[in-house]
Design an enzyme around this catalytic site. Structure first.
Site, PDB file in Angstrom:
ATOM      1  N   VAL A 126       1.015  -0.993  -0.054  1.00  0.00           N
ATOM      2  CA  VAL A 126      -0.166   0.152  -0.026  1.00  0.00           C
ATOM      3  C   VAL A 126       0.806   1.241  -0.129  1.00  0.00           C
ATOM      4  O   VAL A 126       1.442   1.533   1.036  1.00  0.00           O
ATOM      5  CB  VAL A 126      -0.880  -0.010   1.102  1.00  0.00           C
ATOM      6  CG1 VAL A 126      -1.715   1.168   1.232  1.00  0.00           C
ATOM      7  CG2 VAL A 126      -1.755  -1.208   1.249  1.00  0.00           C
ATOM      8  N   PRO A 127       1.208   1.941  -1.176  1.00  0.00           N
ATOM      9  CA  PRO A 127       2.220   2.867  -1.326  1.00  0.00           C
ATOM     10  C   PRO A 127       2.277   4.386  -0.702  1.00  0.00           C
ATOM     11  O   PRO A 127       2.043   5.144  -1.254  1.00  0.00           O
ATOM     12  CB  PRO A 127       2.169   2.956  -2.950  1.00  0.00           C
ATOM     13  CG  PRO A 127       0.638   2.864  -3.203  1.00  0.00           C
ATOM     14  CD  PRO A 127       0.100   1.705  -2.187  1.00  0.00           C
ATOM     15  N   CYS A 128       2.374   4.085   0.825  1.00  0.00           N
ATOM     16  CA  CYS A 128       2.231   5.386   1.338  1.00  0.00           C
ATOM     17  C   CYS A 128       3.587   6.274   0.892  1.00  0.00           C
ATOM     18  O   CYS A 128       3.536   7.317   1.372  1.00  0.00           O
ATOM     19  CB  CYS A 128       2.333   5.159   2.840  1.00  0.00           C
ATOM     20  SG  CYS A 128       3.383   4.111   3.381  1.00  0.00           S
ATOM     21  N   HIS A 129       4.705   5.520   0.436  1.00  0.00           N
ATOM     22  CA  HIS A 129       5.828   6.131   0.124  1.00  0.00           C
ATOM     23  C   HIS A 129       5.574   7.328  -1.077  1.00  0.00           C
ATOM     24  O   HIS A 129       6.422   7.921  -1.153  1.00  0.00           O
ATOM     25  CB  HIS A 129       6.946   5.199  -0.179  1.00  0.00           C
ATOM     26  CG  HIS A 129       6.480   4.486  -1.536  1.00  0.00           C
ATOM     27  ND1 HIS A 129       5.974   2.996  -1.378  1.00  0.00           N
ATOM     28  CD2 HIS A 129       6.939   4.265  -2.841  1.00  0.00           C
ATOM     29  CE1 HIS A 129       5.593   2.777  -2.639  1.00  0.00           C
ATOM     30  NE2 HIS A 129       6.398   3.357  -3.357  1.00  0.00           N
TER      31      HIS A 129
END
Length: 172
Positions: free
Chosen positions: A140-143
């Site tokens: 889950v690409p919180c970056h």
């Protein structure tokens, strides 16, 4: 209440060792080695606090699929993950984390833009908290979420990991 079992294993990656954990529903946790100074104990204890039985199982099908897809992602051949996820929480934090999955590979957005996208434009700090507590980083690409001024902002795996992931996705 029946206890569920959470299976876990570790995998190597360019951003360090990762712990992967799954429930019968799906992937429930991806943890960076830096999150646990006691050989994964902190992360495993937190999983056990949910009432689950936590057991190492490198043969778990969900974990095997996650390991393969992470290898493909880090090799640059996968842009989207196709894994069952265990995300039962229906709070604002979870709403934000679900939105994060819609941010396209190689693109970034800001905490403010995420707050606006989830119909709560004043919740910029809450969006930051949701990103900081994302139990499934990388998947889950919180970056992909940056500060409004373009700065990196925080990241569970640390700033070097965030820079690496953003560079990987931008082709640099």
């Amino acid at each position: 209440m029946t206890s569920t079992t959470i299976a876990w294993r570790t995998v190597g990656s360019p951003v360090g060792r990762l712990l992967l954990a799954s429930s019968p529903t799906g992937l429930v946790r991806v943890a960076f080695e830096s999150e646990s100074t006691d050989g994964w104990g902190t992360v495993l204890d937190a999983l056990a606090e949910t009432g689950a039985t936590v057991t190492e199982d490198p043969t778990d099908a969900t974990l095997a699929a996650a390991a393969t897809q992470l290898d493909e992602y880090f090799a640059g051949t996968r842009r989207d993950f196709d894994l069952p996820l265990d995300r039962p929480d229906r709070t604002f934090r979870q709403h934000v984390q679900r939105y994060l999955g819609t941010i396209p590979y190689g693109r970034t957005t800001t905490y403010r833009e995420v707050a606006e996208a989830v119909s709560n434009p004043k919740a910029v700090r809450a969006v930051g908290t949701a990103c900081a507590t994302n139990p499934l980083p990388v998947i889950v690409p919180c970056h992909r979420v940056l500060r409004t001024d373009g700065g990196l902002g925080g990241y569970l795996g640390g700033p070097d990991a965030k820079r690496f992931l953003l560079a990987l996705e931008s082709g640099h």
